[in-house]
Scaffold this active site. Structure first.
Site, PDB file in Angstrom:
ATOM      1  N   LYS A   1      -4.797   5.103   4.781  1.00 20.02           N
ATOM      2  CA  LYS A   1      -5.340   5.023   2.943  1.00 20.02           C
ATOM      3  C   LYS A   1      -6.940   5.899   2.809  1.00 20.02           C
ATOM      4  O   LYS A   1      -6.741   6.589   2.029  1.00 20.02           O
ATOM      5  CB  LYS A   1      -5.224   4.016   2.930  1.00 20.02           C
ATOM      6  CG  LYS A   1      -4.343   2.979   2.212  1.00 20.02           C
ATOM      7  CD  LYS A   1      -4.216   1.514   2.535  1.00 20.02           C
ATOM      8  CE  LYS A   1      -3.001   0.768   2.187  1.00 20.02           C
ATOM      9  NZ  LYS A   1      -2.848  -0.491   2.571  1.00 20.02           N
TER      10      LYS A   1
ATOM     11  N   GLN B   1      -6.499  -6.258   3.219  1.00 21.62           N
ATOM     12  CA  GLN B   1      -5.342  -5.490   4.037  1.00 21.62           C
ATOM     13  C   GLN B   1      -4.526  -6.851   3.803  1.00 21.62           C
ATOM     14  O   GLN B   1      -5.154  -7.476   4.820  1.00 21.62           O
ATOM     15  CB  GLN B   1      -5.911  -4.567   4.920  1.00 21.62           C
ATOM     16  CG  GLN B   1      -4.343  -3.849   6.327  1.00 21.62           C
ATOM     17  CD  GLN B   1      -3.648  -3.197   5.282  1.00 21.62           C
ATOM     18  OE1 GLN B   1      -4.332  -1.990   4.344  1.00 21.62           O
ATOM     19  NE2 GLN B   1      -2.408  -3.230   5.379  1.00 21.62           N
TER      20      GLN B   1
ATOM     21  N   ASP C   1      -5.551  -3.354  -6.008  1.00 21.17           N
ATOM     22  CA  ASP C   1      -4.073  -3.918  -5.681  1.00 21.17           C
ATOM     23  C   ASP C   1      -2.937  -4.534  -7.032  1.00 21.17           C
ATOM     24  O   ASP C   1      -1.226  -4.849  -6.215  1.00 21.17           O
ATOM     25  CB  ASP C   1      -4.426  -4.585  -4.174  1.00 21.17           C
ATOM     26  CG  ASP C   1      -3.359  -4.440  -2.649  1.00 21.17           C
ATOM     27  OD1 ASP C   1      -2.638  -3.042  -2.664  1.00 21.17           O
ATOM     28  OD2 ASP C   1      -3.749  -4.857  -1.956  1.00 21.17           O
TER      29      ASP C   1
HETATM   30  N1  LIG Z   1      -3.432  -5.485   0.765  1.00 21.25           N
HETATM   31  C1  LIG Z   1      -2.574  -5.034   0.535  1.00 21.25           C
HETATM   32  N2  LIG Z   1      -2.212  -3.594   0.253  1.00 21.25           N
HETATM   33  C2  LIG Z   1      -0.428  -3.597   0.771  1.00 21.25           C
HETATM   34  O1  LIG Z   1      -0.104  -2.216  -0.485  1.00 21.25           O
HETATM   35  C3  LIG Z   1      -0.133  -3.392   1.947  1.00 21.25           C
HETATM   36  C4  LIG Z   1      -0.325  -4.307   2.268  1.00 21.25           C
HETATM   37  N3  LIG Z   1      -1.486  -5.611   1.857  1.00 21.25           N
HETATM   38  N4  LIG Z   1      -0.742  -4.655   3.957  1.00 21.25           N
HETATM   39  C5  LIG Z   1       1.317  -4.076   4.154  1.00 21.25           C
HETATM   40  C6  LIG Z   1       2.361  -3.640   3.474  1.00 21.25           C
HETATM   41  C7  LIG Z   1       2.541  -2.282   3.673  1.00 21.25           C
HETATM   42  N5  LIG Z   1       2.619  -1.072   2.711  1.00 21.25           N
HETATM   43  C8  LIG Z   1       2.027   0.138   3.612  1.00 21.25           C
HETATM   44  C9  LIG Z   1       2.021   1.176   3.110  1.00 21.25           C
HETATM   45  C10 LIG Z   1       2.089   2.610   3.428  1.00 21.25           C
HETATM   46  C11 LIG Z   1       3.066   2.719   4.320  1.00 21.25           C
HETATM   47  C12 LIG Z   1       3.422   4.440   4.167  1.00 21.25           C
HETATM   48  O2  LIG Z   1       3.338   5.209   4.010  1.00 21.25           O
HETATM   49  N6  LIG Z   1       4.540   4.175   5.368  1.00 21.25           N
HETATM   50  C13 LIG Z   1       4.860   5.472   5.574  1.00 21.25           C
HETATM   51  C14 LIG Z   1       4.638   5.599   6.777  1.00 21.25           C
HETATM   52  C15 LIG Z   1       3.676   5.598   8.326  1.00 21.25           C
HETATM   53  C16 LIG Z   1       3.605   4.998   9.182  1.00 21.25           C
HETATM   54  O3  LIG Z   1       3.553   6.028   9.911  1.00 21.25           O
HETATM   55  O4  LIG Z   1       3.137   4.376   9.735  1.00 21.25           O
HETATM   56  C17 LIG Z   1       6.047   5.714   5.790  1.00 21.25           C
HETATM   57  O5  LIG Z   1       6.853   4.718   5.161  1.00 21.25           O
HETATM   58  O6  LIG Z   1       6.433   7.379   5.304  1.00 21.25           O
HETATM   59  C18 LIG Z   1       3.575   1.472   4.725  1.00 21.25           C
HETATM   60  C19 LIG Z   1       3.868   0.115   4.282  1.00 21.25           C
HETATM   61  C20 LIG Z   1       1.255  -1.278   2.269  1.00 21.25           C
HETATM   62  N7  LIG Z   1       1.109  -3.184   2.224  1.00 21.25           N
END
Ligand SMILES: Nc1nc(=O)c2c([nH]1)NC[C@@H]1CN(c3ccc(C(=O)N[C@@H](CCC(=O)O)C(=O)O)cc3)C=[N+]21
Length: 293
Positions: A53, A97, A120
């Site tokens: 982020k 988070q 969010d």
């Molecule tokens: N308050 C809050 N808001 C959220 O939006 C929130 C949260 N908590 N807690 C956890 C989950 C999960 N989440 C992700 C965001 C981006 C990827 C992302 O960018 N994933 C990449 C890979 C990233 C890597 O390699 O680790 C992909 O799928 O290509 C994944 C998961 C947001 N969340």
């Protein structure tokens, strides 16, 4: 059939290019958008998402403010950090988070956020606005993952109106708000929300024109369950650590051979995850623009 890839990296890049222009315009008017993140503890997944982020913010010209507390932080310490983010004028939007370490009440913490700074869309006021806004203009932040799913389907021209969307998972950040969003006037999907107590999950999956899997059970959805040609969006993330190298691999809820049956497939990684992050940036920019009008 080989599914068209719903490419979250490329789509997020296009969204970010549009946002960068809006940020330039905001800055010219004296408003610098700033995203705060509050991370409690050191869950490897959470550390990786928060780092992503902040990278995204740097890429598009959003300031970012990072607050990290140890996993041993007390509820009072977390409340004080939230109060600090609410009061900080450099923070125009922020996220807590999730998940918070066991013992901290997530809902109680979300409720302490300034709803105007909720990037969010998870503050009860904003979730309430999502429920109340059956149609019309969206003037409150939307939860990032549902918003990212809709944005991706629309940009690829996947029809939503009148279609049967089957959502697997009823969690706060994906399944529950996604059902609310997709059934709004203007999107007009028919939604079935399934979960861990659903009897005969397969029979629902079979009916889906659009399937969204968001439970975090690796490989739960089998290719033979799918309606051929369906749009399949994999949102589940399981981190599988290789004991020899110590590196983690991300595995989705959908068996990868679904690519031979689906019409469209949003994979893990490279699908909805990057779109979630792009929608977070969009929420920050939207809020900064609202503060001007
Ligand atoms: N308050 C809050 N808001 C959220 O939006 C929130 C949260 N908590 N807690 C956890 C989950 C999960 N989440 C992700 C965001 C981006 C990827 C992302 O960018 N994933 C990449 C890979 C990233 C890597 O390699 O680790 C992909 O799928 O290509 C994944 C998961 C947001 N969340």
């Amino acid at each position: 059939m080989v599914a068209v890839k719903l490419d979250g990296v490329a789509t997020a890049k296009a969204v970010k290019a549009e946002l960068a222009e809006r940020i330039t315009a905001l800055t010219a008017r004296g408003v610098t958008p700033g995203l705060g993140t509050l991370l409690v503890g050191s869950d490897p997944g959470s550390l990786s998402y928060v780092a992503g982020k902040h990278r995204d913010c740097a890429e598009v010209g959003i300031e970012s403010i990072r607050v990290d507390l140890p996993g041993t932080a007390t509820a009072d310490e977390v409340r004080a950090a939230i109060a600090g983010l609410n009061a900080n004028p450099a923070v125009t939007g922020y996220i807590i988070q999730l998940p918070l370490p066991a013992g901290l009440d997530e809902n109680a913490m979300l409720e302490l956020m300034d709803p105007d700074k909720d990037a969010d869309g998870l503050h009860p006021t904003n979730l309430g606005r999502l429920v109340l806004g059956v149609g019309g203009e969206i003037t409150s932040p939307l939860p990032c993952t549902p918003a990212g799913i809709v944005e991706m389907l629309q940009r690829y021209g996947v029809p939503i109106s009148g279609r049967h969307v089957v959502v697997v998972g009823r969690g706060l950040t994906v399944g529950r708000p996604l059902g609310l969003l997709l059934t709004r006037k203007g999107l007009d999907a028919t939604v079935t929300l399934t979960h861990s107590r659903t009897v005969d999950l397969e029979s629902y999956v079979r009916q889906a024109d659009i399937l969204v899997a968001a439970v975090g059970v690796a490989g739960l959805i089998k290719p033979e369950w799918l309606k051929p040609g369906a749009a399949v969006l994999d949102v589940g993330i399981t981190r599988v650590v290789n004991p020899e190298t110590g590196t983690a691999r991300l595995v989705g809820d959908v068996d990868p051979s679904a690519v031979d049956v689906a019409g469209y497939l949003s994979p893990v990684p490279g699908g909805v995850g990057p779109m979630t992050r792009a929608m977070l940036l969009r929420n920050v920019v939207d809020a900064a623009e609202r503060s001007l009008s």
